[in-house]
Write a protein that holds these residues in place. Structure first.
Motif, mmCIF file in Angstrom:
data_model
loop_
_atom_site.group_PDB
_atom_site.id
_atom_site.type_symbol
_atom_site.label_atom_id
_atom_site.label_comp_id
_atom_site.label_asym_id
_atom_site.label_seq_id
_atom_site.Cartn_x
_atom_site.Cartn_y
_atom_site.Cartn_z
ATOM 1 N N ASN A 160 8.329 26.145 -16.547
ATOM 2 C CA ASN A 160 8.441 24.788 -17.089
ATOM 3 C C ASN A 160 7.734 23.726 -16.258
ATOM 4 O O ASN A 160 7.852 22.537 -16.544
ATOM 5 C CB ASN A 160 9.922 24.410 -17.217
ATOM 6 N N THR A 161 7.025 24.152 -15.220
ATOM 7 C CA THR A 161 6.421 23.186 -14.296
ATOM 8 C C THR A 161 4.987 23.587 -13.977
ATOM 9 O O THR A 161 4.701 24.765 -13.736
ATOM 10 C CB THR A 161 7.224 23.116 -12.981
ATOM 11 N N PHE A 162 4.084 22.608 -13.989
ATOM 12 C CA PHE A 162 2.717 22.815 -13.510
ATOM 13 C C PHE A 162 2.781 22.621 -11.999
ATOM 14 O O PHE A 162 2.941 21.510 -11.508
ATOM 15 C CB PHE A 162 1.771 21.798 -14.140
ATOM 16 N N ARG A 163 2.682 23.717 -11.275
ATOM 17 C CA ARG A 163 2.952 23.694 -9.833
ATOM 18 C C ARG A 163 1.686 24.078 -9.068
ATOM 19 O O ARG A 163 1.020 25.061 -9.396
ATOM 20 C CB ARG A 163 4.089 24.673 -9.529
ATOM 21 N N VAL A 164 1.372 23.290 -8.067
ATOM 22 C CA VAL A 164 0.263 23.612 -7.162
ATOM 23 C C VAL A 164 0.830 23.754 -5.752
ATOM 24 O O VAL A 164 1.576 22.885 -5.287
ATOM 25 C CB VAL A 164 -0.826 22.522 -7.190
ATOM 26 N N ILE A 165 0.489 24.852 -5.111
ATOM 27 C CA ILE A 165 0.863 25.064 -3.711
ATOM 28 C C ILE A 165 -0.354 24.711 -2.864
ATOM 29 O O ILE A 165 -1.432 25.280 -3.058
ATOM 30 C CB ILE A 165 1.284 26.523 -3.433
ATOM 31 N N LEU A 166 -0.188 23.767 -1.977
ATOM 32 C CA LEU A 166 -1.266 23.320 -1.098
ATOM 33 C C LEU A 166 -0.957 23.736 0.327
ATOM 34 O O LEU A 166 0.069 23.350 0.880
ATOM 35 C CB LEU A 166 -1.401 21.788 -1.177
ATOM 36 N N ASN A 167 -1.841 24.527 0.902
ATOM 37 C CA ASN A 167 -1.726 24.880 2.313
ATOM 38 C C ASN A 167 -2.755 24.086 3.097
ATOM 39 O O ASN A 167 -3.956 24.194 2.837
ATOM 40 C CB ASN A 167 -1.961 26.379 2.525
ATOM 41 N N ILE A 168 -2.281 23.268 4.022
ATOM 42 C CA ILE A 168 -3.186 22.526 4.901
ATOM 43 C C ILE A 168 -3.086 23.132 6.288
ATOM 44 O O ILE A 168 -2.259 22.748 7.113
ATOM 45 C CB ILE A 168 -2.849 21.024 4.947
ATOM 46 N N GLY A 169 -3.888 24.147 6.511
ATOM 47 C CA GLY A 169 -4.029 24.731 7.841
ATOM 48 C C GLY A 169 -5.314 24.196 8.441
ATOM 49 O O GLY A 169 -5.646 23.023 8.287
ATOM 50 N N ALA A 190 -11.881 20.793 4.385
ATOM 51 C CA ALA A 190 -11.371 20.823 5.751
ATOM 52 C C ALA A 190 -9.919 20.372 5.746
ATOM 53 O O ALA A 190 -9.578 19.356 5.153
ATOM 54 C CB ALA A 190 -12.205 19.899 6.636
ATOM 55 N N GLY A 191 -9.065 21.130 6.366
ATOM 56 C CA GLY A 191 -7.664 20.745 6.508
ATOM 57 C C GLY A 191 -7.496 19.981 7.804
ATOM 58 O O GLY A 191 -7.872 18.814 7.924
ATOM 59 N N ARG A 243 -14.448 27.445 9.435
ATOM 60 C CA ARG A 243 -14.980 26.684 10.572
ATOM 61 C C ARG A 243 -16.475 26.903 10.755
ATOM 62 O O ARG A 243 -17.112 26.153 11.499
ATOM 63 C CB ARG A 243 -14.231 27.080 11.849
ATOM 64 N N GLU A 244 -17.032 27.916 10.107
ATOM 65 C CA GLU A 244 -18.480 28.087 10.197
ATOM 66 C C GLU A 244 -19.216 26.946 9.476
ATOM 67 O O GLU A 244 -20.385 26.688 9.743
ATOM 68 C CB GLU A 244 -18.923 29.455 9.651
ATOM 69 N N LEU A 245 -18.533 26.229 8.565
ATOM 70 C CA LEU A 245 -19.094 25.019 7.949
ATOM 71 C C LEU A 245 -18.479 23.772 8.569
ATOM 72 O O LEU A 245 -19.176 22.931 9.137
ATOM 73 C CB LEU A 245 -18.865 25.017 6.436
ATOM 74 N N PHE A 246 -17.164 23.622 8.435
ATOM 75 C CA PHE A 246 -16.489 22.404 8.890
ATOM 76 C C PHE A 246 -16.124 22.534 10.365
ATOM 77 O O PHE A 246 -15.070 23.057 10.718
ATOM 78 C CB PHE A 246 -15.249 22.137 8.037
ATOM 79 N N THR A 269 -10.481 8.264 9.219
ATOM 80 C CA THR A 269 -11.381 8.630 8.121
ATOM 81 C C THR A 269 -11.346 10.132 7.870
ATOM 82 O O THR A 269 -11.377 10.577 6.714
ATOM 83 C CB THR A 269 -12.811 8.157 8.444
ATOM 84 N N LEU A 270 -11.245 10.915 8.939
ATOM 85 C CA LEU A 270 -11.141 12.372 8.779
ATOM 86 C C LEU A 270 -9.856 12.745 8.054
ATOM 87 O O LEU A 270 -9.838 13.673 7.233
ATOM 88 C CB LEU A 270 -11.185 13.056 10.151
ATOM 89 N N LEU A 271 -8.771 12.039 8.348
ATOM 90 C CA LEU A 271 -7.522 12.312 7.647
ATOM 91 C C LEU A 271 -7.672 12.010 6.153
ATOM 92 O O LEU A 271 -7.240 12.792 5.305
ATOM 93 C CB LEU A 271 -6.384 11.497 8.257
ATOM 94 N N GLU A 272 -8.326 10.904 5.849
ATOM 95 C CA GLU A 272 -8.541 10.564 4.440
ATOM 96 C C GLU A 272 -9.481 11.574 3.776
ATOM 97 O O GLU A 272 -9.310 11.902 2.587
ATOM 98 C CB GLU A 272 -9.112 9.153 4.319
ATOM 99 N N PHE A 273 -10.432 12.081 4.523
ATOM 100 C CA PHE A 273 -11.337 13.131 4.032
ATOM 101 C C PHE A 273 -10.541 14.375 3.647
ATOM 102 O O PHE A 273 -10.768 14.981 2.587
ATOM 103 C CB PHE A 273 -12.350 13.441 5.134
#
Length: 370
Positions: A160-169, A190-191, A243-246, A269-273
């Motif tokens: 019943n829910t549109f759910r997104v799991i976000l992992n910020i590692g 980039a996390g 990390r090979e890119l970011f 700014t990186l946090l907002e990115f």
């Protein structure tokens, strides 16, 4: 019911340490029984950082690092068993991700590389160990990542829910659990990796606790626009990055056009990115008119400014930590690798072709007998 214990081990791109999760698959639904964290020894962290940033090493150094990581994982498990008062023969298997040192899925000869000698893990713990999860998926045409969405689908789907799991590692990735469509999941940018690199360079700290340093700065919109002007963000999923890119070199190249910025403004700014990399992807989704939840895990979930900015940028979403559905923000990925080990031991599929781009669903992982 009789417990069916599996241990999952994860050491991610943030290089902060080793996460361990003890899962019981004898219960329905399966439960996380206990968790633990072992800090990454500075010697090992420095070696991995140098390898990842340069892409260069000697065979001697590479082999020694592989051994050191294997021993670190084994020692971490043995300490964990003492804490939870279990014996090795009570654990069916360990699922260990290993340490990613390179991920290159899009070139002529795709490959991914996770190190840590799993023979040492199996023999020094006395527990069957499952590892090398990514390369089977790549062998059948996939990106080898992300692997956790299959776990999210198995554990956290809600009809019943549109759910997104976000992992910020170190890197941010999402699992999109749409009740009326197949699960998709992919890296979105980039996390914490750039935030961590920048504060370590300027303040000598491993990470920006509670986003305090970023909170002292201001967003620089021209820099933010340049950061978001990266071809990765235009790619259609499935896609993965690392990390090979970011990395710090990538950031410093971007900063060449922005020479008069205060370090704390760059941090803000990186946090907002990090936030906008997520938000821009979620705004593309067709929510089907359903209630929508964004459940956040990983180190970024403990950063109040990141969580505030996500909620402010996504007013129609309920933004919360994964703790509300029974998974500690710090140990979601470790729990996922316990599940991946369970799937491999039972020879059950554990990748999602819609997520990784693989031609078929396969059981991932190589078994290292005890």
């Amino acid at each position: 019911m009789q417990p069916q214990y599996y241990i999952g081990i994860m050491s991610g791109t943030s290089l902060d340490g080793v996460d361990l999760a003890l899962m019981d698959f004898g219960q329905s639904p399966p439960k996380t029984v206990a968790c633990d964290f072992v800090p990454m020894p500075e010697k090992i962290r420095q070696k991995i950082t140098a390898l990842v940033q340069s892409g260069k090493t000697s065979l001697q150094e590479f082999g020694e690092l592989d051994h050191l990581l294997g021993k670190l994982y084994a020692d971490s498990v043995n300490q964990f068993l003492l804490k939870v008062r279990l014996k090795p023969d009570e654990i069916i298997a360990i699922g260990c991700h290993g340490q990613t040192v390179w991920h290159s899925p899009n070139l002529a000869y795709p490959f991914t590389m996770q190190i840590g000698d799993m023979n040492l893990v199996a023999t020094q713990t006395g527990i069957t160990t499952v590892a090398d999860f990514r390369r089977k998926d790549m062998a059948v045409g996939g990106q080898g990542a992300p692997l956790v969405p299959a776990f999210h689908q198995a554990m956290l789907s809600d009809p019943n829910t549109f759910r997104v799991i976000l992992n910020i590692g170190g890197i941010s990735n999402i699992s999109v659990l749409n009740p009326s469509a197949e699960t998709i999941g992919y890296d979105v940018g980039a996390g914490n990796t750039l935030l961590d690199c920048w504060i370590e360079k300027h303040l000598g700290k491993r990470y920006d606790k509670n986003g305090e340093w970023a909170s002292s700065g201001e967003i620089n919109q021209p820099l933010l626009a340049d950061l978001l002007d990266e071809p990765f963000f235009q790619q259609a999923p499935p896609k993965s990055t690392g990390r090979e890119l970011f990395n710090l070199a990538w950031l410093e190249k971007k900063l060449q056009k922005h020479t008069a910025l205060l370090p704390q403004d760059v941090q803000r700014t990186l946090l907002e990115f990090t936030v906008q990399g997520v938000v821009n992807e979620l705004l593309k989704l067709d929510l089907q008119g359903l209630p929508c939840e964004l459940l956040v895990c990983g180190g970024g979930a403990k950063n109040p400014l990141i969580m505030q900015r996500l909620q402010a940028s996504l007013p129609q979403w309920r933004v919360a930590k994964t703790n509300v559905v029974g998974f500690d923000v710090d140990y979601m990925e470790a729990a996922a690798f316990a599940w991946l080990a369970y799937q491999r031991i039972h020879n059950l599929p554990s990748n999602l072709p819609a997520v990784t781009g693989a031609k078929s669903a396969v059981s991932l992982g190589v078994i290292f007998p005890k």
